[in-house]
Design a protein around this motif. Structure first.
Motif, mmCIF file in Angstrom:
data_model
loop_
_atom_site.group_PDB
_atom_site.id
_atom_site.type_symbol
_atom_site.label_atom_id
_atom_site.label_comp_id
_atom_site.label_asym_id
_atom_site.label_seq_id
_atom_site.Cartn_x
_atom_site.Cartn_y
_atom_site.Cartn_z
ATOM 1 N N VAL A 1 -11.988 -11.705 0.343
ATOM 2 C CA VAL A 1 -13.002 -10.705 -0.028
ATOM 3 C C VAL A 1 -14.358 -11.268 0.359
ATOM 4 N N ASN A 2 -15.001 -10.587 1.278
ATOM 5 C CA ASN A 2 -16.250 -11.110 1.829
ATOM 6 C C ASN A 2 -17.440 -10.416 1.179
ATOM 7 N N ARG A 3 -18.147 -11.174 0.337
ATOM 8 C CA ARG A 3 -19.292 -10.612 -0.409
ATOM 9 C C ARG A 3 -20.509 -10.392 0.485
ATOM 10 N N ALA A 4 -20.485 -10.961 1.696
ATOM 11 C CA ALA A 4 -21.618 -10.763 2.612
ATOM 12 C C ALA A 4 -21.533 -9.407 3.326
ATOM 13 N N GLN A 5 -20.413 -8.729 3.194
ATOM 14 C CA GLN A 5 -20.249 -7.441 3.841
ATOM 15 C C GLN A 5 -20.506 -6.330 2.822
ATOM 16 N N PRO A 6 -21.260 -5.318 3.203
ATOM 17 C CA PRO A 6 -21.515 -4.238 2.239
ATOM 18 C C PRO A 6 -20.222 -3.496 1.882
ATOM 19 N N ARG A 7 -20.087 -3.190 0.600
ATOM 20 C CA ARG A 7 -18.878 -2.487 0.159
ATOM 21 C C ARG A 7 -18.748 -1.103 0.790
ATOM 22 N N GLY A 8 -19.889 -0.559 1.168
ATOM 23 C CA GLY A 8 -19.877 0.772 1.772
ATOM 24 C C GLY A 8 -19.094 0.843 3.069
ATOM 25 N N LEU A 9 -18.807 -0.319 3.688
ATOM 26 C CA LEU A 9 -17.990 -0.330 4.905
ATOM 27 C C LEU A 9 -16.635 0.315 4.678
ATOM 28 N N ALA A 10 -16.189 0.286 3.426
ATOM 29 C CA ALA A 10 -14.892 0.891 3.105
ATOM 30 C C ALA A 10 -14.857 2.362 3.509
ATOM 31 N N ARG A 11 -16.015 2.982 3.564
ATOM 32 C CA ARG A 11 -16.059 4.416 3.894
ATOM 33 C C ARG A 11 -15.725 4.703 5.352
ATOM 34 N N LEU A 12 -15.820 3.694 6.219
ATOM 35 C CA LEU A 12 -15.618 3.943 7.648
ATOM 36 C C LEU A 12 -14.158 4.121 8.029
ATOM 37 N N HIS A 13 -13.247 3.588 7.212
ATOM 38 C CA HIS A 13 -11.867 3.414 7.671
ATOM 39 C C HIS A 13 -10.982 4.644 7.457
ATOM 40 N N ASP A 14 -10.101 4.850 8.422
ATOM 41 C CA ASP A 14 -9.103 5.908 8.326
ATOM 42 C C ASP A 14 -7.762 5.273 8.699
ATOM 43 N N VAL A 15 -7.003 4.953 7.677
ATOM 44 C CA VAL A 15 -5.790 4.150 7.886
ATOM 45 C C VAL A 15 -4.573 5.059 8.019
ATOM 46 N N TYR A 16 -4.173 5.292 9.252
ATOM 47 C CA TYR A 16 -2.958 6.067 9.532
ATOM 48 C C TYR A 16 -1.966 5.137 10.186
ATOM 49 N N ARG A 17 -0.756 5.072 9.665
ATOM 50 C CA ARG A 17 0.273 4.227 10.278
ATOM 51 C C ARG A 17 1.288 5.084 11.019
ATOM 52 N N PRO A 18 1.403 4.898 12.346
ATOM 53 C CA PRO A 18 2.466 5.596 13.071
ATOM 54 C C PRO A 18 3.837 5.161 12.538
ATOM 55 N N ALA A 19 4.749 6.112 12.418
ATOM 56 C CA ALA A 19 6.124 5.774 12.041
ATOM 57 C C ALA A 19 6.746 4.948 13.165
ATOM 58 N N PRO A 20 7.793 4.190 12.865
ATOM 59 C CA PRO A 20 8.419 3.388 13.929
ATOM 60 C C PRO A 20 9.230 4.260 14.885
ATOM 61 N N PRO A 21 9.367 3.840 16.149
ATOM 62 C CA PRO A 21 10.363 4.471 17.013
ATOM 63 C C PRO A 21 11.753 4.182 16.450
ATOM 64 N N PRO A 22 12.794 4.888 16.799
ATOM 65 C CA PRO A 22 12.877 5.889 17.867
ATOM 66 C C PRO A 22 12.566 7.307 17.409
ATOM 67 N N ASP A 23 12.138 7.474 16.148
ATOM 68 C CA ASP A 23 11.806 8.822 15.677
ATOM 69 C C ASP A 23 10.342 8.889 15.256
ATOM 70 N N ARG A 24 9.511 8.238 16.045
ATOM 71 C CA ARG A 24 8.071 8.235 15.787
ATOM 72 C C ARG A 24 7.509 9.630 15.987
ATOM 73 N N GLU A 25 6.692 10.068 15.042
ATOM 74 C CA GLU A 25 6.050 11.374 15.188
ATOM 75 C C GLU A 25 4.746 11.236 15.951
ATOM 76 N N PRO A 26 4.314 12.310 16.582
ATOM 77 C CA PRO A 26 3.019 12.237 17.266
ATOM 78 C C PRO A 26 1.896 11.990 16.264
ATOM 79 N N ILE A 27 0.875 11.278 16.695
ATOM 80 C CA ILE A 27 -0.293 11.054 15.839
ATOM 81 C C ILE A 27 -1.009 12.391 15.682
ATOM 82 N N PRO A 28 -1.193 12.852 14.434
ATOM 83 C CA PRO A 28 -1.679 14.237 14.240
ATOM 84 C C PRO A 28 -3.199 14.399 14.350
#
Lengths: 466, 466
Positions: free
Chosen positions: A147-174
């Motif tokens: 946990v890095n206290r030198a980084q503003p906590r507001g950075l959390a707002r930037l992230h969009d965490v989408y995990r592609p499903a594994p092949p062989p039945d991976r769905e397209p990224i929506p």
């Protein structure tokens, strides 16, 4: 909360560490520094997201603690170790790295060491990069969160965490828009994996962009003129000009030059790997319909500028996992115009992006291939000579990272060669014209003595260059 | 119904023709033959889907009627013309070709000339290939349809015509299974474009696969042993082993060898560019969960076999537009194991697939890059020597089509080199071991004198090979 030195002491001497972060930002700092500072005889395998900061790529390498390294190196110490063979190294395309760590044979990580601005029992909020963090915490046996206290906590707002499903039945990224959101703001992990949380206040190593040279500015002017004409011609680009720029001073300068150009008037989007300083001008001018990347790659002043107005930037900037930010499928769907640099190009359009003289490592191929191959239009932009006046246009590049099949257009400070639909002989004519005038006679002489077939060469003298 | 000679006479001497078909099948025959037989002074641009039959690539070339040709050549006449510079030629990745014709600067087709087994006012039913037909009839100003009475009408059942929307708002291809169907059985076109329908009864030029050599059989045995072990290790492949094989005699031999192997026991799928004879054995054995391709590439007996039982095969074989059959996004989602051949590989893992001695064209890169780059696992398979005993393992390939970043595993008749996660020095060790024993001492000697950095070379002697 644990002490970094204590955590480091518990890591096996030959462990495989997956350290996420990207472009020297958002990477773990305390545990690598503690490992480097220990007197232990280490032979670690270190897999990062892209390039990393000094703790990994300088301190650990100087301590002779790294036996194997993927997929990028970013310091002179690490380069020398790779060139000497002290560190075994392979560079990989960024988009495929998550799958390679989850299912491939690249490396099986014992421990993911990742940076966050906040952490819970089964989640973390990343800091200045998202990179491979979601994949690495999924792939590793255990997780250490810094946990890095030198980084503003507001950075959390930037992230969009989408995990592609594994092949062989991976769905397209929506994802239907470069700036859209399809995931969660936090990275989830199995709480049984959490080995330790450590605290640090070491800031990121900021990027140091050089001031644009006259050649950079001429490259930018040629590129912008070409893109403006291309947008007139191509209905896909008229609908939306979706850009990607490679990481580095030239890419940053090219981004910066857009803000004052006619390209800022139309519908402009950014779908790339990193957000560099040059993009902030476009965002401030309201010229961008959003920006997608996997990490920030900002100078010290760029960081200050973004941190000071994080809420506003968070409305327009989205950081994604690297296998989403660089997904060839999305690059294709959004019709991205990819602009990447190279060390050299040859007269038939092959580009060397990774090895000086074809032998000494620079950094790694990074995401260039992800974008160049899948792009609607693939541009290689580079000054015609090095700072020392050596031609970057050569008869035969000594290492091929992007083949002639993936390079549509080359731009130098001397002009633009649109290679689409051209035979190699025609390509050579166009590319010789992009060289510095001082080097053109020698390149023309090569063309005259080149023979054989479809791609004429004189292999005995093909490498008497670069 | 019009006469082919009359239609040909109305085509401008410098017209750009988009002739679809793929792998020398399903391509138009009557109009190209009539153009070749005319005494006119022609300078045509001919864009095909992949390779084509004799009417285009032999008769038209011999008549000196072709000025420019994309993206593939398949006859000695066409190769010679390209090598001499009489025909300007550029080979392109198959998956991107539709977009290049619709939006790019490759060529603006005046006329699409396509084969069908049936035609209506605004639709046609393709024959033995779908290839680029949907894109070319969309891109061209006018359309000529050749209804081929020598092709069984039942071929219409094989096709699944799905057109990706254009960027920048292209939707993901909604295919969730290699053998699924997401489109229409027919190709639709604007009826105002229909210039003529001609009739022909010229059969396809069948493929001529050579009998597998002892080296081919050894490559196949090594590949199958490797894949069987890999399937044990990798959960993605255990779930489904989804294969693609490159076009040609070796690919055909590799497909054929699968039928009697342990790999036929698990869940096996095919997602590739063409259906070759070797695949029919797997289909007949009920070992395949379906096969996806863009064209048939069958020998005369293979054609007879498929035509005789078309209804049964149509339940398992789907032909798609080439930008769907080869879509990197689908290759990724299905976790494809791509097996492509090459003329040569170098000791660091770069592959030359297109130019003999780096200069004389063989055919074109075709779809190899579409699969190799996006694959879950990318294999290059080739005999260690040419028929003349020249080593196909060399210090530095003279033309790079697939870079070290896209080659995971190399298989020859002498073994398997799994390059994943290896430093170049380690890769070289593995690859020298795959060369013919007679060539290993010279390759080892090259390694010993190679120096520099991460990728050691001795550029003065790097090309004293091949």
């Amino acid at each position: 909360m644990r002490d970094a030195a204590t955590v480091a002491a518990g890591i096996a001497a030959d462990a495989t560490l997956a350290v996420s972060g990207f472009g020297s930002v958002g990477d773990p700092k305390a545990v690598p520094a503690a490992l480097a500072a220990s007197d232990r005889d280490l032979a670690l395998t270190v897999v990062s997201g892209g390039s990393t900061g000094d703790a990994v790529d300088r301190a650990l390498v100087e301590a002779d603690a790294v036996a194997r390294r993927f997929p990028f190196v970013a310091t002179d110490e690490a380069r020398a170790a790779v060139d000497d063979g002290r560190v075994a190294f392979a560079d990989r395309h960024v988009a495929g790295l998550a799958d390679e760590m989850l299912f491939g044979r690249l490396a099986a990580p014992d421990l993911a060491v990742v940076e966050a601005v906040a952490v819970g029992e089964d989640w973390l909020a990343p800091s200045t990069s998202l990179g491979q963090t979601p994949a690495y915490v999924a792939a590793a046996d255990e997780v250490v969160v810094e946990v890095n206290r030198a980084q503003p906590r507001g950075l959390a707002r930037l992230h969009d965490v989408y995990r592609p499903a594994p092949p062989p039945d991976r769905e397209p990224i929506p994802l239907t828009d470069p700036a859209g959101r399809i995931g969660a703001p936090r990275v989830a992990f199995d709480p049984a994996k959490l080995r330790a949380v450590v605290e640090t206040d070491r800031p990121d190593d900021p990027y140091e962009f050089r001031e644009p040279t006259a050649a950079d500015e001429a490259v930018a002017a040629n590129l912008i003129e070409f893109l403006a004409a291309e947008r007139e011609r191509d209905p896909v680009l008229r609908e939306a000009l979706t850009l990607q720029f490679g990481v580095g001073s030239l890419g940053n300068a090219l981004m910066g030059a857009l803000a004052g150009s006619s390209l800022a008037d139309g519908r402009l989007r950014y779908f790339g790997e990193v957000v560099q300083d040059g993009l902030l001008d476009l965002l401030d001018a309201g010229a961008l319909d959003g920006a997608s990347a996997t990490a920030l790659a900002l100078s010290e002043t760029g960081q200050e500028r973004l941190f000071a107005d994080l809420d506003r930037y968070a409305d327009e900037v989205v950081l994604r996992p690297a296998d989403v930010s660089n997904a060839p499928a999305l690059v294709d769907r959004f019709g991205v115009v990819a602009v990447n640099s190279a060390l050299s190009v040859d007269i038939y359009g092959h580009a060397n992006a990774t090895h000086v003289d074809g032998t000494r490592i620079v950094s790694g191929v990074g995401g260039g291939g992800d974008f160049a191959r899948a792009a609607h239009l693939s541009v290689v932009a580079l000054p015609a000579t090095t700072g020392d006046g050596v031609s970057r246009v050569v008869p035969f590049v000594r290492h091929v990272d992007h083949t002639e099949h993936d390079v549509d257009v080359v731009v130098t400070d001397h002009g633009v060669a649109d290679l689409r639909g051209l035979d190699p002989r025609e390509r050579a004519e166009g590319l010789v014209g992009l060289a510095d005038p001082a080097h053109r006679p020698a390149l023309r002489s090569y063309r005259e003595r080149a023979s054989g077939g479809h791609v004429p060469h004189d292999l005995e003298t093909a490498f008497d260059w670069e």
